[in-house]
Write a protein that holds these residues in place. Structure first.
Motif, short mmCIF file in Angstrom:
data_model
loop_
_atom_site.label_atom_id
_atom_site.label_comp_id
_atom_site.label_asym_id
_atom_site.label_seq_id
_atom_site.Cartn_x
_atom_site.Cartn_y
_atom_site.Cartn_z
N CYS A 270 0.83 -1.28 0.08
CA CYS A 270 -0.09 0.03 -0.09
C CYS A 270 0.93 1.13 0.19
O CYS A 270 0.58 2.23 0.92
CB CYS A 270 -1.05 0.01 1.25
N GLY A 271 1.96 1.21 -0.80
CA GLY A 271 2.80 2.68 -0.92
C GLY A 271 1.93 3.49 -1.72
O GLY A 271 1.99 4.63 -1.12
N ARG A 272 1.14 3.14 -2.64
CA ARG A 272 0.35 4.11 -3.29
C ARG A 272 -1.09 3.95 -3.01
O ARG A 272 -2.04 5.03 -2.95
CB ARG A 272 0.38 4.38 -4.83
N ALA A 273 -1.62 2.74 -2.77
CA ALA A 273 -2.99 2.67 -2.40
C ALA A 273 -3.02 2.77 -0.86
O ALA A 273 -3.49 1.93 -0.13
CB ALA A 273 -2.98 1.23 -2.77
N THR A 274 -3.00 3.87 -0.58
CA THR A 274 -3.42 4.51 0.88
C THR A 274 -4.53 4.03 1.23
O THR A 274 -4.89 3.87 2.49
CB THR A 274 -3.03 5.95 1.12
N TRP A 275 -5.56 3.94 0.33
CA TRP A 275 -6.99 3.64 0.87
C TRP A 275 -7.19 2.41 1.38
O TRP A 275 -8.09 2.10 2.39
CB TRP A 275 -7.97 3.50 -0.38
N LEU A 276 -6.24 1.52 1.24
CA LEU A 276 -6.03 0.08 2.07
C LEU A 276 -5.88 0.39 3.65
O LEU A 276 -6.53 -0.22 4.33
CB LEU A 276 -4.86 -0.81 1.77
N ARG A 277 -5.04 1.34 4.09
CA ARG A 277 -4.73 1.53 5.22
C ARG A 277 -6.05 2.30 5.72
O ARG A 277 -6.38 2.04 6.91
CB ARG A 277 -3.62 2.44 5.46
N ARG A 278 -6.51 3.42 5.06
CA ARG A 278 -7.52 3.86 5.85
C ARG A 278 -8.75 2.94 5.93
O ARG A 278 -9.49 3.07 6.91
CB ARG A 278 -7.99 5.12 4.87
N ALA A 279 -8.97 1.97 5.34
CA ALA A 279 -10.04 1.07 5.15
C ALA A 279 -9.91 -0.24 6.07
O ALA A 279 -10.56 -1.01 6.27
CB ALA A 279 -10.61 0.48 3.95
N GLY A 280 -8.63 -0.34 6.51
CA GLY A 280 -8.14 -1.51 7.40
C GLY A 280 -7.95 -2.68 6.77
O GLY A 280 -8.26 -3.67 7.49
N LEU A 281 -7.72 -2.55 5.42
CA LEU A 281 -7.67 -3.85 4.89
C LEU A 281 -6.43 -4.36 4.37
O LEU A 281 -6.29 -5.65 3.75
CB LEU A 281 -8.34 -3.63 3.47
N GLU A 282 -5.10 -3.76 4.60
CA GLU A 282 -3.98 -4.31 4.34
C GLU A 282 -3.51 -5.25 4.88
O GLU A 282 -2.61 -6.10 4.45
CB GLU A 282 -2.84 -3.03 4.55
N ALA A 283 -4.08 -5.74 6.12
CA ALA A 283 -3.42 -6.94 7.11
C ALA A 283 -4.36 -8.13 6.55
O ALA A 283 -4.19 -9.36 7.30
CB ALA A 283 -3.67 -6.45 8.38
N LEU A 284 -5.23 -8.14 5.57
CA LEU A 284 -6.25 -9.42 5.36
C LEU A 284 -5.33 -10.72 5.05
O LEU A 284 -5.81 -11.59 5.37
CB LEU A 284 -7.29 -8.97 4.47
N PRO A 285 -4.42 -10.32 4.27
CA PRO A 285 -3.59 -11.61 3.76
C PRO A 285 -2.95 -12.27 4.89
O PRO A 285 -2.38 -13.57 5.01
CB PRO A 285 -2.41 -11.10 2.72
N GLN A 286 -2.99 -11.69 6.26
CA GLN A 286 -2.20 -12.58 7.49
C GLN A 286 -3.41 -13.51 7.63
O GLN A 286 -3.02 -14.43 8.61
CB GLN A 286 -2.20 -11.54 8.39
N LEU A 287 -4.36 -13.71 7.33
CA LEU A 287 -5.41 -14.69 7.53
C LEU A 287 -4.85 -16.19 7.16
O LEU A 287 -4.75 -17.06 7.73
CB LEU A 287 -6.82 -14.78 6.68
N TRP A 288 -3.85 -16.06 6.08
CA TRP A 288 -3.03 -17.13 5.53
C TRP A 288 -2.03 -17.73 6.98
O TRP A 288 -1.84 -18.75 7.02
CB TRP A 288 -2.36 -17.00 4.36
#
Length: 234
Positions: free
Chosen positions: A77-95
């Motif tokens: 999320c270097g450019r996709a800062t909306w991921l951080r605002r939406a709290g979605l950047e950590a979802l891959p940690q489900l794996w």
């Protein structure tokens, strides 16, 4: 008459293993979330790849159970800062949770070799935790370290469920700068509210959690979420 002796079962069969229920919740929940969210996650990964013009996932080294290093997955999320605002950047940690490297609830993931209390090594790092659902946002590292220690020493399944219930609201909480004339910051002696009680910021004898050690905040890792650019791409 013959005497019947009631067989004695091994302790391993009569007592639940510590953490067995927690691991069962992690396993079932992560598998269900990955299955139900497979298509949305793929769409999100495609959107990140287009926005970043690079691989959508990054792999960061972290210290896991027993201090063993593992790679935790995050959306780039270097450019996709909306991921951080939406709290979605950590979802891959489900794996990582499914693989047993992380837990849904636990202390913050720290990089290998970070100066931290040894007690942390006895608990899997979590996707969320007391540090995420604290009553106040933008907690300093010292308070986060204190909440981590409180979790390590007092966690149980009920606390995990309470943290999970409060996480969506905490993630979606809008963090705006304080307006002019807003009240002063909370005094340093005010406790931090957590599920099931509160943790004093400057605990004394007999408090719910020990005072933070010198190593607990000596080397603050990057915030949970967006991976740094130095992270190795997927």
């Amino acid at each position: 008459m013959p005497t019947f002796v009631r067989p004695t079962l091994p302790a391993a069969l009569t007592r639940p293993r510590p953490g067995a229920a927690k691991r069962a919740v992690d396993l079932v929940s992560s598998a269900a979330l990955l299955a139900l969210g497979a298509v949305p996650l793929l769409v999100l990964a495609a959107a990140v790849a287009v926005a970043e013009r690079a691989a959508p996932l990054v792999r960061e080294e972290a210290a896991g159970l027993g201090g063993r290093p593992y790679g935790r997955w995050l959306f780039r999320c270097g450019r996709a800062t909306w991921l951080r605002r939406a709290g979605l950047e950590a979802l891959p940690q489900l794996w990582n949770v499914l693989r047993g490297e992380m837990s849904l609830v636990g202390p913050r993931p720290l990089p290998p070799g970070a100066d931290a209390p040894r007690e942390r090594a006895g608990v899997r790092p979590g996707m969320t935790g007391l540090w995420q659902v604290g009553a106040r946002s933008d907690l300093p590292w010292e308070e986060m370290a204190l909440l981590d220690l409180h979790y390590v020493e007092h966690h149980w399944l009920g606390m995990d469920l309470a943290v999970l219930a409060r996480t969506p609201r905490a993630v979606l909480r809008v963090r705006r700068p304080a307006p002019a004339g807003a009240p002063a910051a909370v005094p340093a002696t005010e406790p931090v509210s957590v599920p099931g009680g509160s943790v004093p910021k400057d605990p004394g004898p007999g408090s719910m959690a020990p005072a933070p050690t010198a190593g607990a905040s000596a080397e603050a890792p990057p915030p949970q979420g967006c991976a740094e650019r130095r992270a190795r791409p997927a």
